[in-house]
Design a protein around this motif. Structure first.
Motif, PDB file in Angstrom:
ATOM      1  N   UNK A  29       0.861  -0.783   0.387  1.00  0.00           N
ATOM      2  CA  UNK A  29      -0.052   0.030   0.331  1.00  0.00           C
ATOM      3  C   UNK A  29       0.387   1.579  -0.078  1.00  0.00           C
ATOM      4  N   UNK A  30       0.261   2.025  -0.426  1.00  0.00           N
ATOM      5  CA  UNK A  30       1.313   3.214  -0.708  1.00  0.00           C
ATOM      6  C   UNK A  30       0.785   4.311   0.372  1.00  0.00           C
ATOM      7  N   UNK A  31       1.941   5.053   1.349  1.00  0.00           N
ATOM      8  CA  UNK A  31       1.790   5.171   2.087  1.00  0.00           C
ATOM      9  C   UNK A  31       1.183   6.662   2.146  1.00  0.00           C
ATOM     10  N   UNK A  32       0.052   7.158   2.779  1.00  0.00           N
ATOM     11  CA  UNK A  32      -0.306   8.515   2.384  1.00  0.00           C
ATOM     12  C   UNK A  32       0.864   9.613   3.137  1.00  0.00           C
ATOM     13  N   UNK A  33       1.237  10.798   2.210  1.00  0.00           N
ATOM     14  CA  UNK A  33       1.981  11.594   2.179  1.00  0.00           C
ATOM     15  C   UNK A  33       1.507  12.903   3.299  1.00  0.00           C
ATOM     16  N   UNK A  34       3.097  12.812   3.696  1.00  0.00           N
ATOM     17  CA  UNK A  34       2.841  13.974   5.250  1.00  0.00           C
ATOM     18  C   UNK A  34       2.606  15.394   4.486  1.00  0.00           C
ATOM     19  N   UNK A  35       1.701  16.307   5.154  1.00  0.00           N
ATOM     20  CA  UNK A  35       2.213  17.802   4.915  1.00  0.00           C
ATOM     21  C   UNK A  35       3.340  18.272   4.208  1.00  0.00           C
ATOM     22  N   UNK A  36       4.299  18.605   5.454  1.00  0.00           N
ATOM     23  CA  UNK A  36       5.967  18.622   4.272  1.00  0.00           C
ATOM     24  C   UNK A  36       6.566  18.470   3.131  1.00  0.00           C
ATOM     25  N   UNK A  37       4.893  17.059   2.402  1.00  0.00           N
ATOM     26  CA  UNK A  37       5.781  16.717   1.354  1.00  0.00           C
ATOM     27  C   UNK A  37       4.743  17.010   0.171  1.00  0.00           C
ATOM     28  N   UNK A  38       3.753  17.930   0.093  1.00  0.00           N
ATOM     29  CA  UNK A  38       3.247  17.566  -0.408  1.00  0.00           C
ATOM     30  C   UNK A  38       3.903  18.839  -1.593  1.00  0.00           C
ATOM     31  N   UNK A 258      14.016  12.173   0.423  1.00  0.00           N
ATOM     32  CA  UNK A 258      12.828  11.009   0.801  1.00  0.00           C
ATOM     33  C   UNK A 258      12.405  10.031  -0.296  1.00  0.00           C
ATOM     34  N   UNK A 259      12.876   8.765  -0.489  1.00  0.00           N
ATOM     35  CA  UNK A 259      12.455   7.798  -0.977  1.00  0.00           C
ATOM     36  C   UNK A 259      10.923   7.937  -0.948  1.00  0.00           C
ATOM     37  N   UNK A 260      10.171   8.016  -2.369  1.00  0.00           N
ATOM     38  CA  UNK A 260       8.850   7.984  -2.072  1.00  0.00           C
ATOM     39  C   UNK A 260       8.706   6.751  -3.598  1.00  0.00           C
ATOM     40  N   UNK A 261       7.089   6.411  -2.363  1.00  0.00           N
ATOM     41  CA  UNK A 261       7.265   5.567  -3.850  1.00  0.00           C
ATOM     42  C   UNK A 261       5.776   5.461  -4.688  1.00  0.00           C
ATOM     43  N   UNK A 262       7.044   5.053  -6.338  1.00  0.00           N
ATOM     44  CA  UNK A 262       5.948   4.831  -7.180  1.00  0.00           C
ATOM     45  C   UNK A 262       5.038   4.560  -7.797  1.00  0.00           C
ATOM     46  N   UNK A 263       4.410   2.875  -7.252  1.00  0.00           N
ATOM     47  CA  UNK A 263       3.159   2.727  -7.386  1.00  0.00           C
ATOM     48  C   UNK A 263       2.940   0.819  -6.196  1.00  0.00           C
ATOM     49  N   UNK A 264       1.625   0.511  -6.123  1.00  0.00           N
ATOM     50  CA  UNK A 264       2.106  -0.493  -4.893  1.00  0.00           C
ATOM     51  C   UNK A 264       3.346  -1.732  -5.236  1.00  0.00           C
ATOM     52  N   UNK A 265       3.587  -1.908  -6.109  1.00  0.00           N
ATOM     53  CA  UNK A 265       4.686  -2.767  -6.927  1.00  0.00           C
ATOM     54  C   UNK A 265       6.258  -2.789  -6.245  1.00  0.00           C
ATOM     55  N   UNK A 266       6.269  -0.721  -5.898  1.00  0.00           N
ATOM     56  CA  UNK A 266       7.526  -0.813  -5.973  1.00  0.00           C
ATOM     57  C   UNK A 266       7.708  -0.874  -4.241  1.00  0.00           C
ATOM     58  N   UNK A 267       8.861  -1.238  -3.828  1.00  0.00           N
ATOM     59  CA  UNK A 267       9.553  -0.695  -2.664  1.00  0.00           C
ATOM     60  C   UNK A 267       9.117   0.064  -1.391  1.00  0.00           C
ATOM     61  N   UNK A 268       8.004  -0.479  -0.765  1.00  0.00           N
ATOM     62  CA  UNK A 268       7.027   0.478   0.620  1.00  0.00           C
ATOM     63  C   UNK A 268       8.235   2.026   0.928  1.00  0.00           C
TER      64      UNK A 268
END
Length: 324
Positions: A29-38, A258-268
């Motif tokens: 599952x792609x985690x919800x990003x915190x406000x500082x990453x929007x 910060x690493x951000x996950x592109x899709x559910x198939x990528x590293x969490x």
């Protein structure tokens, strides 16, 4: 090559899956990003002009292919990071959103088109990167060299930064790139050694480190640069040891994002690192002797590259002056 997420979605390529090697993996599952990453969605007139020029010249950018969150800001300033040698990578890194598969043959007209785009955009500093091309005898080093020389001819006042693959088992490839005289040689370590098998399985940490060291040995006037992602499950002490490894290789400039996950198939994403922790990493890295450090959630290898190059030159001059 570099990375990451959020951004402008364009029409998918239905003819082949983007990441066939990841299709069998269970979803993370792609985690919800915190406000500082929007980030704000792109859409300014200048953004549209930059996109049109890239399309007109039939060029690929890492900004779009790797789904960079800073695409709106950069293209609004007419800054684009050109990704040469196609849009398909021969590697299958667990973090990267660039398509994987068998690439097309090299386009020998590409260096001239990149150079023409650089001149038309009026870039003072340009970043040129590429997919991994393990299928080529030189890993694409010769194509890098041709692109650097074409830019020099079309835009002689433009400084050039290359962000290269690791050229693993490609004898003489690094020498070919360095001989073309880029101003900055960048190769990203991406993560700490303990995470390579799961995150960057086709690469070797100490080979990448030696590549950076060897580039500086071949041309001591080069600025060398490397970037890493955090939030992949690394420990703080591993990040600090990696800084020491880079300094031992005489790396000038470190970027941490910060690493951000592109899709559910990528590293969490294992953790969202706070802005305060990024600031602490920046302070420690500066003490360790890097000429320049960029450490923030949205830091990417090519973000603010032109401004950073000016800071690098100033920092080197100050260092030489301080030594007397």
């Amino acid at each position: 090559m570099t990375r990451l997420i959020d951004t402008v979605a364009e029409s998918p390529r239905p003819e082949r899956p983007r990441h066939p090697e990841k299709a069998h993996r269970p979803d993370n599952p792609v985690a919800r990003k915190p406000a500082w990453i929007r980030v704000k969605a792109p859409g300014s007139p200048v953004f549209a002009e930059t996109r049109a020029l890239v399309r007109e010249h039939k060029l690929t950018t890492v900004c779009k292919e790797a789904s960079c969150p800073n695409i709106g800001e950069c293209w609004d300033k007419r800054h684009a990071t050109f990704m040469i040698m196609g849009e398909t990578c021969t590697r299958a890194c667990a973090f990267c959103n660039v398509a994987t598969g068998l690439p097309n043959p090299l386009d020998f007209g590409e260096p001239a088109r990149v150079a023409d785009a650089v001149a038309k955009l009026g870039l003072k500093h340009v970043v040129v990167t590429s997919v991994d091309r393990d299928d080529l005898a030189d890993g694409g080093a010769g194509h890098f060299g041709k692109t650097i020389r074409a830019i020099r001819e079309a835009a002689p006042g433009t400084t050039i930064e290359v962000l290269t693959p690791d050229f693993l088992r490609k004898q003489g490839a690094l020498e070919t790139v360095v001989e073309a005289k880029p101003d900055v040689f960048n190769h990203n370590l991406e993560t700490v050694p303990s995470k390579y098998l799961g995150v960057r399985p086709g690469a070797r940490y100490f080979h990448s480190l030696r590549l950076l060291q060897r580039a500086k040995e071949l041309d001591p006037t080069l600025f060398t640069k490397s970037g890493v992602m955090v939030g992949l499950g690394e420990e703080r002490n591993e990040v600090l040891q990696m800084m020491d490894d880079m300094r031992s290789a005489d790396v000038d400039f470190l970027t941490i994002g910060q690493y951000l996950q592109p899709t559910p198939k990528h590293h969490p994403v294992m953790r969202f690192v706070t802005p305060e922790e990024f600031a602490e990493y920046a302070t420690i890295a500066a003490v360790k002797g890097f000429l320049l450090v960029s450490s923030s959630p949205l830091t990417r290898s090519s973000h603010h590259a032109g401004e950073d190059f000016a800071k690098l030159k100033a920092a080197r001059s100050a260092s030489v002056f301080a030594r007397g």
